[in-house]
Motif scaffolding. Structure first.
Motif, mmCIF file in Angstrom:
data_model
loop_
_atom_site.group_PDB
_atom_site.id
_atom_site.type_symbol
_atom_site.label_atom_id
_atom_site.label_comp_id
_atom_site.label_asym_id
_atom_site.label_seq_id
_atom_site.Cartn_x
_atom_site.Cartn_y
_atom_site.Cartn_z
ATOM 1 N N VAL A 35 25.324 14.331 -35.774
ATOM 2 C CA VAL A 35 25.447 14.515 -37.218
ATOM 3 C C VAL A 35 24.890 15.892 -37.570
ATOM 4 C CG1 VAL A 35 24.807 13.640 -39.498
ATOM 5 C CG2 VAL A 35 25.208 12.041 -37.607
ATOM 6 N N THR A 36 25.719 16.707 -38.168
ATOM 7 C CA THR A 36 25.279 18.042 -38.595
ATOM 8 C C THR A 36 25.039 18.051 -40.098
ATOM 9 O OG1 THR A 36 27.581 18.763 -38.872
ATOM 10 C CG2 THR A 36 26.532 19.199 -36.762
ATOM 11 N N ARG A 37 24.004 18.760 -40.514
ATOM 12 C CA ARG A 37 23.700 18.915 -41.936
ATOM 13 C C ARG A 37 23.838 20.394 -42.278
ATOM 14 N NH1 ARG A 37 18.393 16.078 -44.145
ATOM 15 N NH2 ARG A 37 19.742 14.298 -43.603
ATOM 16 N N PHE A 38 24.791 20.658 -43.152
ATOM 17 C CA PHE A 38 25.140 22.037 -43.507
ATOM 18 C C PHE A 38 25.465 22.861 -42.257
ATOM 19 C CE2 PHE A 38 22.195 20.678 -46.955
ATOM 20 C CZ PHE A 38 23.126 20.641 -47.986
ATOM 21 N N GLY A 39 26.178 22.226 -41.291
ATOM 22 C CA GLY A 39 26.668 22.924 -40.107
ATOM 23 C C GLY A 39 25.705 22.983 -38.950
ATOM 24 N N LYS A 40 24.454 22.511 -39.131
ATOM 25 C CA LYS A 40 23.472 22.558 -38.051
ATOM 26 C C LYS A 40 23.178 21.131 -37.548
ATOM 27 C CE LYS A 40 21.180 26.737 -39.737
ATOM 28 N NZ LYS A 40 19.894 27.355 -40.169
#
Length: 303
Positions: A35-40
């Motif tokens: 799971v990425t948050r804002f691409g990270k």
């Protein structure tokens, strides 16, 4: 205006379904999730089941197959310690063990699994070339079964690649590795064949010498045993002959008491032996032992 209860129910159900799609995701048994948050990368999940998430574009779910992937590298060249060029190919089984580490390394590719296998192909080529340089050609190709060191070489290649993967943190693990194909360039094939023929001749000469040596041992043992048997038989024959002569001496003492009777008994035994089967005889009545048929002196019985 009154709302239809059915319409309201359907609307609430649709809102609930959309909410589930936006805020819940499912991890299957055969996959792992990053799971990425804002691409990270924010977190990873490897156990199957439902999990909560923020909706896109805050969080995004990336899925990867966690099953063992089978892969065969290219047929590449390496130089052995004794200067021969050797072609080799290996097969591997690998899988993702840390999806949170795996994702950043291959996120730029539209096919992360294929990108990972391309990486493995390069690492395997380097490891094979390095390990081949530590071994003689006979460690790969030998006329003797104990000369092949396939298992040791496979373990060395596996250890080299595993060390490279751990050092660079790719999130991968190789579960198994084996040599699939070996080959020789045409330019060195003849010299290798000649070397193998020489090895086989040495092996054949050794086997022949061992066979002759063993045969000589067997013949020597047989001759010794035969000599022992003959010596024992000769000793037994002498003993039996001695016993027979002793018994004969006893009979001779009895026969000496009446020589004429002894001669009569001997001729009678000889006659019995010559007539023990159906026979037709033409003889002179004066020829022993047939002269007994003329009649014997009654004095023998009286004596």
């Amino acid at each position: 205006m009154k709302k239809n209860p059915l319409t309201l129910t359907i609307g609430l159900l649709l809102i609930f379904i959309v909410g589930l799609l936006l805020f819940v995701y499912q991890v299957r048994t055969s996959e792992v999730v990053v799971v990425t948050r804002f691409g990270k990368p924010d977190r990873s999940e490897v156990k199957p089941g439902p999990y909560l998430r923020f909706p896109w574009p805050i969080e995004n779910v990336h899925r990867f197959d966690q099953r063992v992937q089978n892969f065969e590298d290219k047929f590449t060249e390496g130089t052995t310690r004794d200067g021969f060029t050797l072609l080799s190919s290996v097969y591997v089984g690998w899988r993702i063990v840390d999806p949170k580490v795996f994702y950043p390394n291959f996120a730029a590719s539209s096919e992360p699994i294929m990108a990972a296998e391309q990486l493995l192909d390069g690492r395997l080529s380097q490891a094979k070339a390095s390990i081949a340089g530590k071994h003689l050609l006979t460690d790969f190709l030998s006329s003797q079964g104990e000369g092949n060191k396939f298992v040791d070489i496979e373990n060395e290649i596996l250890a080299a690649v595993q060390s490279e993967l751990r050092t660079n943190s790719y999130g991968l693990k190789i579960e198994f590795l084996g040599i699939k194909r070996l080959g020789l360039p045409e330019s060195v094939t003849q010299s290798v064949f000649e070397r193998m023929q020489s090895e086989r001749k040495l092996l054949a000469d050794k086997l022949q010498w061992d066979g002759e040596s063993e045969a000589q041992k067997i013949r020597s043992e047989a001759d010794r045993r035969a000599a022992d048997i003959i010596a024992n038989a000769s000793g037994e024959a002498v003993r039996i002959q001695g016993l027979g002569e002793a018994e004969a001496a006893k009979s001779l003492a009895v026969f000496q008491q009446n020589p004429d009777l002894a001669a009569f008994i001997f001729r009678l035994s000889a006659l019995e032996g010559s007539l023990n089967q159906r026979s037709i005889l033409i003889f002179d009545q004066n020829t022993p032992p047939f002269d007994i048929l003329r009649g014997a002196s009654t004095n023998l019985l009286h004596k």
